[in-house]
Write a protein that holds these residues in place. Structure first.
Motif, PDB file in Angstrom:
ATOM      1  N   VAL A  10       0.779  -1.244   0.070  1.00  0.00           N
ATOM      2  CA  VAL A  10       0.091  -0.101   0.128  1.00  0.00           C
ATOM      3  C   VAL A  10       0.795   1.375   0.009  1.00  0.00           C
ATOM      4  O   VAL A  10       0.595   2.187  -0.693  1.00  0.00           O
ATOM      5  CB  VAL A  10      -1.197  -0.134   1.103  1.00  0.00           C
ATOM      6  N   PRO A  11       1.736   1.598   0.868  1.00  0.00           N
ATOM      7  CA  PRO A  11       2.801   2.652   0.696  1.00  0.00           C
ATOM      8  C   PRO A  11       3.382   2.557  -0.694  1.00  0.00           C
ATOM      9  O   PRO A  11       3.562   3.883  -1.058  1.00  0.00           O
ATOM     10  CB  PRO A  11       3.879   2.276   1.921  1.00  0.00           C
ATOM     11  N   PHE A  12       3.889   1.801  -1.275  1.00  0.00           N
ATOM     12  CA  PHE A  12       4.395   1.679  -2.497  1.00  0.00           C
ATOM     13  C   PHE A  12       3.320   1.981  -3.572  1.00  0.00           C
ATOM     14  O   PHE A  12       3.714   3.023  -4.253  1.00  0.00           O
ATOM     15  CB  PHE A  12       4.809   0.325  -2.964  1.00  0.00           C
ATOM     16  N   TRP A  13       2.193   1.641  -3.452  1.00  0.00           N
ATOM     17  CA  TRP A  13       0.998   2.172  -4.446  1.00  0.00           C
ATOM     18  C   TRP A  13       0.762   3.726  -4.130  1.00  0.00           C
ATOM     19  O   TRP A  13       0.846   4.415  -5.202  1.00  0.00           O
ATOM     20  CB  TRP A  13      -0.104   1.262  -4.220  1.00  0.00           C
ATOM     21  N   GLN A  14       0.695   3.923  -3.044  1.00  0.00           N
ATOM     22  CA  GLN A  14       0.384   5.428  -2.727  1.00  0.00           C
ATOM     23  C   GLN A  14       1.423   6.400  -3.217  1.00  0.00           C
ATOM     24  O   GLN A  14       1.057   7.503  -3.588  1.00  0.00           O
ATOM     25  CB  GLN A  14       0.072   5.754  -1.376  1.00  0.00           C
ATOM     26  N   LYS A  15       2.738   5.754  -3.285  1.00  0.00           N
ATOM     27  CA  LYS A  15       3.844   6.743  -3.773  1.00  0.00           C
ATOM     28  C   LYS A  15       3.968   6.834  -5.188  1.00  0.00           C
ATOM     29  O   LYS A  15       4.567   7.664  -5.603  1.00  0.00           O
ATOM     30  CB  LYS A  15       5.256   6.494  -3.051  1.00  0.00           C
ATOM     31  N   SER A  16       3.368   5.988  -5.945  1.00  0.00           N
ATOM     32  CA  SER A  16       3.539   5.871  -7.250  1.00  0.00           C
ATOM     33  C   SER A  16       2.396   7.057  -8.134  1.00  0.00           C
ATOM     34  O   SER A  16       1.457   7.091  -7.116  1.00  0.00           O
ATOM     35  CB  SER A  16       3.066   4.446  -7.826  1.00  0.00           C
ATOM     36  N   ASN A  17       2.645   7.409  -9.286  1.00  0.00           N
ATOM     37  CA  ASN A  17       1.917   8.231  -9.758  1.00  0.00           C
ATOM     38  C   ASN A  17       0.778   7.096 -10.311  1.00  0.00           C
ATOM     39  O   ASN A  17       0.948   5.942 -10.423  1.00  0.00           O
ATOM     40  CB  ASN A  17       2.459   9.006 -10.732  1.00  0.00           C
ATOM     41  N   LEU A  26      -1.529   2.048 -11.849  1.00  0.00           N
ATOM     42  CA  LEU A  26      -2.482   1.171 -12.840  1.00  0.00           C
ATOM     43  C   LEU A  26      -1.801   0.334 -13.445  1.00  0.00           C
ATOM     44  O   LEU A  26      -2.336  -1.088 -13.620  1.00  0.00           O
ATOM     45  CB  LEU A  26      -3.370   2.168 -13.449  1.00  0.00           C
ATOM     46  N   LEU A  27      -0.639   0.567 -14.214  1.00  0.00           N
ATOM     47  CA  LEU A  27       0.129  -0.245 -14.998  1.00  0.00           C
ATOM     48  C   LEU A  27       0.800  -1.409 -14.130  1.00  0.00           C
ATOM     49  O   LEU A  27       0.561  -2.762 -14.510  1.00  0.00           O
ATOM     50  CB  LEU A  27       1.361   0.522 -15.739  1.00  0.00           C
ATOM     51  N   SER A  82      -1.553  -7.624 -10.000  1.00  0.00           N
ATOM     52  CA  SER A  82      -2.942  -8.090  -9.342  1.00  0.00           C
ATOM     53  C   SER A  82      -3.036  -9.676  -9.541  1.00  0.00           C
ATOM     54  O   SER A  82      -3.685 -10.188  -8.343  1.00  0.00           O
ATOM     55  CB  SER A  82      -4.076  -7.219  -9.504  1.00  0.00           C
ATOM     56  N   PRO A  83      -3.179 -10.008 -10.601  1.00  0.00           N
ATOM     57  CA  PRO A  83      -3.411 -11.680 -10.832  1.00  0.00           C
ATOM     58  C   PRO A  83      -2.447 -12.485  -9.832  1.00  0.00           C
ATOM     59  O   PRO A  83      -3.162 -13.463  -9.264  1.00  0.00           O
ATOM     60  CB  PRO A  83      -3.044 -11.923 -12.289  1.00  0.00           C
ATOM     61  N   ASN A  84      -1.266 -12.006  -9.862  1.00  0.00           N
ATOM     62  CA  ASN A  84      -0.303 -12.948  -8.717  1.00  0.00           C
ATOM     63  C   ASN A  84      -0.622 -12.734  -7.430  1.00  0.00           C
ATOM     64  O   ASN A  84      -0.389 -13.779  -6.588  1.00  0.00           O
ATOM     65  CB  ASN A  84       1.053 -12.271  -9.156  1.00  0.00           C
ATOM     66  N   ILE A  85      -1.092 -11.499  -7.131  1.00  0.00           N
ATOM     67  CA  ILE A  85      -1.408 -11.168  -5.682  1.00  0.00           C
ATOM     68  C   ILE A  85      -2.549 -12.185  -5.460  1.00  0.00           C
ATOM     69  O   ILE A  85      -2.772 -12.620  -4.414  1.00  0.00           O
ATOM     70  CB  ILE A  85      -1.536  -9.847  -5.434  1.00  0.00           C
TER      71      ILE A  85
END
Length: 157
Positions: free
Chosen positions: A30-37, A42-43, A49-52
């Motif tokens: 989640v912190p990684f996602w939130q720091k990404s543009n 989304l990419l 997400s399929p692997n998760i």
């Protein structure tokens, strides 16, 4: 299996794995996602997400199945720990409902890219709060397993 100790121990182990997976998502992803543009997130999400899901869905479903089985057996045997296993089962049902009500549609919109880029930041904040709730429920459910496994009734004299 008169006292179901092995089943209870397996339930605890699997519930703990699910809690651990939720904690990794909460404190690493989640912190990684939130720091990404938004575009990069989304990419990344559409690719990963399929692997998760391949990891997290079994970690969610197996504890639920084991909680049903454990509660069924301890209840059938009038085991004094049944209230803890009922609480474990209830928590796992709520966790599954959260998946169907929120995570499945939210994850689908992010992995397919149908979410508007200007909504990604607010959606990730909402996702984090609901995931925090799920993580707390998995932790509490793990505690119910521990108590259900360790519970020693006081004998009345």
């Amino acid at each position: 299996m008169k006292n179901n100790q092995l089943l209870k121990l397996i339930s605890l182990a699997v519930q703990s794995l699910f809690t651990g997976g939720c904690l990794v998502i909460l404190f690493v992803l989640v912190p990684f996602w939130q720091k990404s543009n938004p575009e990069d997130f989304l990419l990344w999400f559409s690719i990963n997400s399929p692997n998760i899901a391949k990891i997290m869905l079994p970690l969610e479903v197996i504890p639920l199945i084991l909680s049903v089985l454990t509660f069924y057996l301890v209840n059938k045997q009038k085991d004094e720990t049944r209230k803890w296993w009922l609480l474990n089962l209830a928590a796992n049902v709520i966790i599954l409902l959260l998946f169907f009500i929120y995570f499945m549609p939210a994850n689908s919109s992010m992995s397919s890219g149908t979410i508007m880029k200007n909504q990604v930041k607010s959606e990730l904040m909402k996702w984090e709060m609901i995931h925090l709730m799920r993580t707390l429920l998995t932790g509490i459910s793990t505690i119910f397993c521990i108590v259900g496994l360790q519970y020693i009734p006081v004998k009345k004299q």
